[in-house]
Scaffold this motif. Structure first.
Motif, PDB file in Angstrom:
ATOM      1  N   LYS A 211      -7.693  11.677  12.113  1.00 25.01           N
ATOM      2  CA  LYS A 211      -9.090  11.763  12.327  1.00 25.01           C
ATOM      3  C   LYS A 211      -9.804  10.520  12.901  1.00 25.01           C
ATOM      4  O   LYS A 211     -10.641  10.855  13.764  1.00 25.01           O
ATOM      5  CB  LYS A 211      -9.975  11.884  10.840  1.00 25.01           C
ATOM      6  CG  LYS A 211     -11.351  12.119  10.755  1.00 25.01           C
ATOM      7  CD  LYS A 211     -11.816  12.122   9.510  1.00 25.01           C
ATOM      8  CE  LYS A 211     -11.121  13.127   8.449  1.00 25.01           C
ATOM      9  NZ  LYS A 211     -11.774  13.183   7.053  1.00 25.01           N
ATOM     10  N   LYS A 212      -9.270   9.356  12.741  1.00 22.44           N
ATOM     11  CA  LYS A 212      -9.707   8.255  13.309  1.00 22.44           C
ATOM     12  C   LYS A 212      -9.279   8.039  14.756  1.00 22.44           C
ATOM     13  O   LYS A 212     -10.085   7.439  15.621  1.00 22.44           O
ATOM     14  CB  LYS A 212      -9.096   7.014  12.607  1.00 22.44           C
ATOM     15  CG  LYS A 212      -9.439   6.808  11.106  1.00 22.44           C
ATOM     16  CD  LYS A 212     -11.025   6.569  11.028  1.00 22.44           C
ATOM     17  CE  LYS A 212     -11.487   6.130   9.519  1.00 22.44           C
ATOM     18  NZ  LYS A 212     -12.829   5.909   9.598  1.00 22.44           N
ATOM     19  N   THR A 213      -8.253   8.619  15.072  1.00 25.34           N
ATOM     20  CA  THR A 213      -7.697   8.838  16.543  1.00 25.34           C
ATOM     21  C   THR A 213      -7.775  10.097  17.380  1.00 25.34           C
ATOM     22  O   THR A 213      -7.402  10.229  18.464  1.00 25.34           O
ATOM     23  CB  THR A 213      -6.072   8.268  16.458  1.00 25.34           C
ATOM     24  OG1 THR A 213      -5.432   9.292  15.602  1.00 25.34           O
ATOM     25  CG2 THR A 213      -5.791   6.949  16.006  1.00 25.34           C
ATOM     26  N   LYS A 214      -8.759  10.906  16.563  1.00 23.37           N
ATOM     27  CA  LYS A 214      -8.936  12.348  17.463  1.00 23.37           C
ATOM     28  C   LYS A 214      -9.257  12.229  18.882  1.00 23.37           C
ATOM     29  O   LYS A 214      -8.934  12.885  19.656  1.00 23.37           O
ATOM     30  CB  LYS A 214      -9.966  13.047  16.366  1.00 23.37           C
ATOM     31  CG  LYS A 214      -9.940  14.331  16.889  1.00 23.37           C
ATOM     32  CD  LYS A 214     -10.917  15.288  15.992  1.00 23.37           C
ATOM     33  CE  LYS A 214     -11.027  16.753  16.513  1.00 23.37           C
ATOM     34  NZ  LYS A 214     -11.797  17.714  15.496  1.00 23.37           N
ATOM     35  N   LYS A 215     -10.151  11.177  19.184  1.00 24.90           N
ATOM     36  CA  LYS A 215     -10.820  11.004  20.430  1.00 24.90           C
ATOM     37  C   LYS A 215      -9.719  10.502  21.327  1.00 24.90           C
ATOM     38  O   LYS A 215      -9.890  10.826  22.360  1.00 24.90           O
ATOM     39  CB  LYS A 215     -11.967  10.121  20.611  1.00 24.90           C
ATOM     40  CG  LYS A 215     -13.319  10.563  19.783  1.00 24.90           C
ATOM     41  CD  LYS A 215     -14.484   9.946  19.750  1.00 24.90           C
ATOM     42  CE  LYS A 215     -15.758  10.395  19.137  1.00 24.90           C
ATOM     43  NZ  LYS A 215     -16.792   9.233  19.144  1.00 24.90           N
ATOM     44  N   LEU A 216      -8.937   9.776  20.862  1.00 28.11           N
ATOM     45  CA  LEU A 216      -7.625   9.324  21.780  1.00 28.11           C
ATOM     46  C   LEU A 216      -6.396  10.311  21.957  1.00 28.11           C
ATOM     47  O   LEU A 216      -5.610  10.075  22.629  1.00 28.11           O
ATOM     48  CB  LEU A 216      -7.037   8.173  21.243  1.00 28.11           C
ATOM     49  CG  LEU A 216      -8.062   6.821  20.934  1.00 28.11           C
ATOM     50  CD1 LEU A 216      -7.651   5.724  20.326  1.00 28.11           C
ATOM     51  CD2 LEU A 216      -8.823   6.523  22.353  1.00 28.11           C
ATOM     52  N   SER A 218      -4.535  13.027  23.116  1.00 20.57           N
ATOM     53  CA  SER A 218      -4.552  14.344  24.010  1.00 20.57           C
ATOM     54  C   SER A 218      -3.432  15.151  23.614  1.00 20.57           C
ATOM     55  O   SER A 218      -2.864  14.766  22.563  1.00 20.57           O
ATOM     56  CB  SER A 218      -4.006  13.877  25.470  1.00 20.57           C
ATOM     57  OG  SER A 218      -2.948  13.159  25.490  1.00 20.57           O
ATOM     58  N   GLN A 260      -5.510  19.380  12.173  1.00 21.59           N
ATOM     59  CA  GLN A 260      -4.781  19.695  13.565  1.00 21.59           C
ATOM     60  C   GLN A 260      -3.697  20.327  13.336  1.00 21.59           C
ATOM     61  O   GLN A 260      -2.843  20.538  14.302  1.00 21.59           O
ATOM     62  CB  GLN A 260      -4.462  18.079  14.111  1.00 21.59           C
ATOM     63  CG  GLN A 260      -5.467  17.120  14.213  1.00 21.59           C
ATOM     64  CD  GLN A 260      -6.265  17.538  15.624  1.00 21.59           C
ATOM     65  OE1 GLN A 260      -6.189  18.572  16.234  1.00 21.59           O
ATOM     66  NE2 GLN A 260      -6.789  16.307  16.204  1.00 21.59           N
TER      67      GLN A 260
END
Length: 749
Positions: A211-216, A218, A260
């Motif tokens: 969740k914390k790294t979702k934006k990173l 790909s 995910q």
């Protein structure tokens, strides 16, 4: 000339042969697994017509990677919520089938004169059915939507879990070379300990990380991260003495609970297919045709035992679990094969060098034959049931029908059962976490602390840090009140005050023991006793602060555990405006334990809550297109639902997972059978005149009259002596109508 490593040439040979054979098998509409096995035979050392693989050791490594990814993908499809949804029927059926086939395999091996270890591994090979083969056969035959298919899928989920346990037990047995009951028990306890620990730790940390790294993340990064987590768990599992397959399966099942999960499953699929192909080809490479010719008799015998034994054991298990005879027979004949897990078990025996060389090719040959027979067994299941139904005595059929109806009745747990279950879960989870913290501190942290600050200071520092980590779980074990409403109901009754007090004393005693166990690893007995009393006092004084911290930990865990459902709910609330072509049809079955049973479409408010529309209700042979809002839903109904992907997912989570909680009142809607007898209120009356709908608020869905079965009978049908009437509705009110004068009312099941 440029030198090309043999590994690359071997991979070219393996994948080339696999591509050609699978194209042929695809054209012939046969399972691709068989194509991989034949490809392995063609490029293996026992077949000289084509070039042979040279670096067998390297290929073995690739095949082990294939096993890891097969189990990882299986874990992604597996869900702990799915297992809870499976319920008792699938669990009982799977357990009976596995136990019976273990026995059949062992006895067969002994009759053939094989060693004890060969016989045990043969039982393991025969006990697990093939998920891959069954799913493909169901898709090709178009039976995935039928009632028995749901039971089969549930059995497969439980079987896969049993197979993981079998791998651990067989590994332990292979190492000890004897039936050591103590060692087996220790292995099972160790397995349960690490499963609970890994699951709790994984659910607490991994969804938060994603969740914390979702934006990173790909697609490439997510794939690398998922595979890295899988292999890290594989390493961890092997370090504590379990198989790599278990580690891969556990990590897959943890990731299956994250938001995910579907994306990871999609990304990993190609990797799994590639390494899975190498695994199955490597299986085929180990098949010696001469060995099969030499052991043709055992192959035929074991094939027959597999087909008959799995059919009979699964049918028996399903009947014992309360399933109707028809569904039981269909499930039994669908599961009459062995597959990928059988290869893994046979490979385990070969790798550990505890089984004879002939067992592996025999297992593969039996798998190949039963793979061919699976579609035909599924096709003839219903005709076989019809043949069997005509020849069974009427008394037997009536007894089976009564047993099935009674076993499927929805029952409700008492407050005492709810409290005991809650406290047992709380105790086991907290005890596992506390033991893990204590062992981790004494084995890993204490030696490092001694090196940094000296032995005396190292012990004190480590003990303080360990206590701070254990404090919230010690509080939860000793003080926390579980299942508050049920507990309050019991406290209000004098007869339960004593048992509840004993339960609390037992929890406090266990907490003190665990504190003493932890402190005793750092200090002498006298010091440990004093420190234990001090820790107990601290827990009492700072109880409220510790509770706040524990509640935060618990909230984080359940937030991660329910993240998929929460994301679907949030998506539903957004109510986006989408183009008409974004919607599609999906089918769902209405199960007896779903809370919407017996309610009207207007009461359910599916369009308002989930954005979906019911386009069609299939009720037996009756079709209800565009049902009115007053239409009620009953067990066995099949719904054709239209909506977008997000709406369908949200509705699926509701209809498949939303079942009544243990504290809810007993359901007033049940499917029951009743016999029409002279002297009852319904005898000699039509369905309309009987008052079943008006007085009992129930509905007649079927009538058995001799050999004739009438589904959804018309309201003018006369109820005659000897009729068996199937009714959906309030069981108490309905039973009163069918009761004869002077008959004593029976307590509801």
């Amino acid at each position: 000339m440029i030198h090309l490593p043999n590994l690359i040439m071997d991979l070219a040979l393996i994948l080339g042969a696999a591509a050609v054979t699978t194209l042929i098998f695809k054209k012939l509409k046969q399972p691709l697994v068989l194509g991989y096995l034949i490809a392995g035979i063609l490029v293996g050392p026992y077949f000289d017509l084509f070039p042979t693989v040279q670096e067998k050791d390297n290929i073995q490594i690739w095949s082990e990677i294939g096993v890891i990814f097969l189990l990882f993908s299986l874990g992604l499809e597996f869900s702990f919520k799915k297992l809870m949804k499976v319920g008792g029927s699938a669990s009982v059926t799977a357990f009976v089938e596995v136990v019976v086939m273990l026995g059949f395999g062992f006895v067969t091996g002994k009759l053939l004169g094989w060693s004890t270890m060969d016989s045990i591994f043969l039982g393991g090979v025969l006990s697990i059915s093939s998920t891959t083969i069954i799913i493909r056969a169901f898709e090709e035959l178009g039976v995935k939507g039928q009632k028995f298919a749901g039971l089969v899928f549930g059995i497969l989920v439980v079987e896969d879990l049993i197979a993981i346990v079998l791998l651990v037990l067989l590994s332990t047995l292979a190492v000890s070379q004897q039936f050591a009951g103590t060692e087996m028990l220790i292995s099972v306890v160790k397995l349960v300990f690490f499963l609970i620990l890994w699951f709790i730790g994984g659910i607490f940390f991994i969804p938060t990380l994603l969740k914390k790294t979702k934006k990173l993340m790909s697609e490439e990064t997510l794939l690398v991260t998922a595979i890295a987590l899988c292999l890290l768990m594989v390493v961890l599992a092997t370090q504590v003495g379990f198989s790599a397959a278990l580690g891969a399966f556990i990590m897959g099942s943890i990731l299956a609970e994250t938001t995910q999960a579907e994306k990871i499953e999609h990304l990993v699929k190609s990797v799994k297919d590639l390494f899975g192909a190498i695994f199955f080809v490597s299986v085929g490479m180990l098949i010696d045709p001469k060995m099969l010719q030499l052991y043709l008799g055992p192959v035929i015998l074991i094939t027959v035992i597999t087909l008959l034994g799995k059919t009979l054991s699964t049918t028996l298990g399903a009947v014992l679990s309360g399933q109707p005879l028809k569904s039981s027979v269909q499930a039994g004949m669908s599961l009459a094969q062995i597959g990928e897990f059988s290869f893994i078990i046979a490979t385990l025996g070969l790798t550990l060098k505890v089984t004879s060389d002939f067992l592996y090719p025999i297992a593969v040959a039996v798998s190949a034959v039963t793979t061919f027979t699976t579609p035909y067994m599924i096709k003839v299941a219903e005709p076989f049931y019809n043949w069997l139904d005509k020849r069974l005595p009427e008394k037997w059929k009536a007894s089976l029908a009564r047993y099935s109806s009674g076993a499927q009745t929805i029952s409700q747990a008492s407050d005492w059962q709810v409290v005991l279950k809650g406290y047992l879960t709380n105790t086991v989870v907290c005890a596992v976490i506390l033991l893990a913290i204590g062992l981790l501190s004494s084995i890993y942290i204490l030696p490092k602390a001694n090196e940094l600050v000296g032995v005396r200071s190292g012990k004190i520092v480590t003990a303080v840090v360990t206590f701070l980590a254990m404090a919230p779980f010690l509080w939860a074990l000793a003080v926390r009140q579980v299942q508050g409403k049920a507990y309050s109901n019991l406290r209000s009754q004098n007869k339960y005050k004593g048992p509840l007090a004993l339960l609390r004393i037992a929890r406090i005693t266990l907490s003190v023991f665990l504190i003493g166990f932890m402190v005793g690893r750092f200090f002498s007995f006298g010091v440990a006793f004093t420190v234990t009393l001090l820790i107990v006092a601290i827990l009492i004084i700072f109880s409220k602060r510790i509770q706040v911290f524990y509640d935060r930990l618990e909230a984080r865990f359940f937030s991660n555990f329910n993240a998929r459902e929460a994301a679907a709910e949030a998506q539903k609330k957004k109510e986006p405006v989408l183009a008409p072509w974004d919607a599609h049809l999906a089918s769902f079955n209405v199960h007896a334990d779903w809370e919407g049973v017996g309610r009207t479409l207007e009461e359910l408010g599916l369009r308002e809550k989930y954005g979906v529309n019911i386009a069609l209700i299939e009720r037996g042979e009756r079709l209800i297109p565009i049902p009115p809002k007053s239409e009620r839903l009953y067990p066995g109904d099949r719904l054709q639902v239209i909506g977008t992907d997000e709406q369908i997912t949200a509705f699926r989570n509701y209809i498949e997972y939303h079942v009544p909680s243990l504290t809810q009142a007993r359901s007033e809607v049940e499917l029951r059978r009743y016999d029409v007898q002279p002297g009852s209120q319904v005898f000699g009356k039509t369905i309309r005149q009987s008052g079943i709908r008006e007085l009992a608020h129930s509905m007649v869905v079927g009538i058995e009259r001799g050999d004739q079965r009438i589904l959804n009978p018309v309201s003018d049908m006369l109820l005659e002596d000897g009729d068996v009437v199937w009714v959906v509705g309030n069981p108490r009110r309905t039973a009163a109508l069918f009761r004869t004068k002077g008959e004593t009312p029976k307590k509801p099941a």
